[in-house]
Design a protein around this motif. Structure first.
Motif, mmCIF file in Angstrom:
data_model
loop_
_atom_site.group_PDB
_atom_site.id
_atom_site.type_symbol
_atom_site.label_atom_id
_atom_site.label_comp_id
_atom_site.label_asym_id
_atom_site.label_seq_id
_atom_site.Cartn_x
_atom_site.Cartn_y
_atom_site.Cartn_z
ATOM 1 N N ILE A 30 3.683 3.970 9.830
ATOM 2 C CA ILE A 30 4.203 4.620 11.030
ATOM 3 C C ILE A 30 3.132 5.520 11.653
ATOM 4 C CG2 ILE A 30 5.883 6.319 11.862
ATOM 5 C CD1 ILE A 30 7.915 5.110 9.920
ATOM 6 N N ARG A 31 2.342 6.191 10.823
ATOM 7 C CA ARG A 31 1.266 7.045 11.341
ATOM 8 C C ARG A 31 0.133 6.232 11.944
ATOM 9 N NH1 ARG A 31 0.755 11.198 6.199
ATOM 10 N NH2 ARG A 31 2.472 12.587 6.763
ATOM 11 N N GLY A 32 -0.134 5.059 11.390
ATOM 12 C CA GLY A 32 -1.243 4.242 11.862
ATOM 13 C C GLY A 32 -2.526 4.553 11.116
ATOM 14 N N PRO A 33 -3.544 3.703 11.254
ATOM 15 C CA PRO A 33 -4.784 3.891 10.487
ATOM 16 C C PRO A 33 -5.675 5.023 10.989
ATOM 17 C CG PRO A 33 -4.927 1.910 11.836
ATOM 18 C CD PRO A 33 -3.517 2.408 11.973
ATOM 19 N N LEU A 34 -5.478 5.498 12.232
ATOM 20 C CA LEU A 34 -6.257 6.628 12.762
ATOM 21 C C LEU A 34 -7.756 6.391 12.573
ATOM 22 C CD1 LEU A 34 -4.022 9.506 11.306
ATOM 23 C CD2 LEU A 34 -3.950 8.559 13.617
ATOM 24 N N VAL A 35 -8.227 5.264 13.084
ATOM 25 C CA VAL A 35 -9.591 4.798 12.810
ATOM 26 C C VAL A 35 -10.651 5.820 13.228
ATOM 27 C CG1 VAL A 35 -11.293 2.991 13.301
ATOM 28 C CG2 VAL A 35 -8.879 2.388 12.997
ATOM 29 N N ASN A 36 -10.667 6.206 14.499
ATOM 30 C CA ASN A 36 -11.718 7.100 14.995
ATOM 31 C C ASN A 36 -11.552 8.526 14.468
ATOM 32 O OD1 ASN A 36 -13.005 5.074 16.508
ATOM 33 N ND2 ASN A 36 -11.609 5.375 18.223
ATOM 34 N N ASP A 37 -10.305 8.989 14.373
ATOM 35 C CA ASP A 37 -10.080 10.350 13.873
ATOM 36 C C ASP A 37 -10.574 10.504 12.437
ATOM 37 O OD1 ASP A 37 -8.641 11.610 16.134
ATOM 38 O OD2 ASP A 37 -7.163 10.059 15.747
ATOM 39 N N THR A 38 -10.327 9.473 11.617
ATOM 40 C CA THR A 38 -10.777 9.534 10.226
ATOM 41 C C THR A 38 -12.296 9.536 10.140
ATOM 42 O OG1 THR A 38 -8.777 8.353 9.530
ATOM 43 C CG2 THR A 38 -10.598 8.433 7.965
ATOM 44 N N ASP A 179 -5.642 -2.487 15.275
ATOM 45 C CA ASP A 179 -6.610 -1.395 15.173
ATOM 46 C C ASP A 179 -7.765 -1.728 14.230
ATOM 47 O OD1 ASP A 179 -5.032 0.023 16.907
ATOM 48 O OD2 ASP A 179 -4.160 1.328 15.381
ATOM 49 N N LEU A 180 -7.482 -2.538 13.205
ATOM 50 C CA LEU A 180 -8.492 -2.872 12.208
ATOM 51 C C LEU A 180 -9.209 -4.192 12.492
ATOM 52 C CD1 LEU A 180 -6.448 -1.736 9.083
ATOM 53 C CD2 LEU A 180 -8.449 -0.580 10.049
#
Length: 257
Positions: A30-38, A179-180
């Protein structure tokens, strides 16, 4: 002599079964992978400081440029739950600081995320089976059918989720795929012609070798399917890397080195 009264052993704690799977959690998808933030968060991570200190510093500085405090709080909460930069995810934190790691960030992040989130990992492996069977699209109804089928596979917790939560989880798996880089499209999610480049392939190979007892077991590790890379195709890629003198790869019957 009178028999000594045995002490009451009390209530014994139930032992976990050896093959018992960790419970699914809906939060990650539900939160998502948050690629750039991580990536931004781990670039500024102090590996000599504690996780709490790093998260406090991130909340105070907002070095990732979060647009709102609510988003910043979401990112910090996700980092806290997902990663252990001082331990199992140290390599990911180091990769975030290198040009090669940044260029291949998505597959590296995928590996670490799916290792910490069983639901994501199982969902990606299931979707690889859909693709291998000739599937072109991946839709919410398909994910829901698969998810409801996991209730009988030692995941009764899914039965306790509301219909709305299941739909959000199904949508989250599809969005994570986009996203991935495994899927594309906003309305209809189509499988991409995904290719795991040599650098992240070697990274995952080293990780798989470290977590399996033999080389053969590392190559047959089902986690390669997160990248839609079956064992036969993996072996072909390793032979190409052997010919290019990047690695040494030998097979004699069932013996692999």
């Amino acid at each position: 002599k009178p028999a000594t009264k045995a002490k009451s052993p009390g209530k014994a704690k139930p032992k976990a079964k050896a093959d018992e799977r960790p419970a699914y959690s809906s939060d990650g998808l539900i939160r998502g992978p948050l690629v750039n933030d991580t990536l931004l968060a781990l670039q500024g991570w102090d590996l000599e400081a504690s996780k709490r200190a790093n998260l406090d510093a991130l909340r105070n500085s907002n070095s990732i440029g979060a647009p709102t405090q609510a988003w910043l709080k979401k990112v910090c909460s996700s980092l806290s739950a997902r990663f252990d930069p001082a331990g199992r995810d140290r390599a990911l934190a180091l990769a975030a600081r290198t040009e090669t790691g940044q260029r291949h960030w998505k597959p590296l992040l995928l590996w670490h995320l799916a290792n910490s989130d069983r639901l994501l990992g199982d969902g990606l492996r299931w979707s690889a089976g859909v693709y291998d069977a000739g599937g072109d699209l991946l839709q919410t109804d398909q994910v829901l059918t698969w998810l409801e089928g996991t209730v009988g596979l030692e995941h009764p917790e899914v039965a306790g989720w509301s219909e709305a939560t299941r739909k959000r989880v199904a949508g989250g798996l599809l969005k994570a795929g986009v996203d991935l880089g495994l899927l594309q499209g906003r309305v209809k999610r189509r499988f991409t012609a995904y290719y795991l480049a040599d650098e992240p392939l070697l990274y995952v190979l080293l990780q798989a070798l470290a977590s399996n007892r033999t080389t053969a077991a590392a190559l047959s590790d089902p986690r390669w399917l997160w990248f839609r890379l079956p064992e036969a195709e993996l072996e072909h890629r390793l032979l190409l890397l052997h010919q290019a003198k990047v690695i040494s790869y030998y097979r004699a019957g069932s013996v692999v080195d």
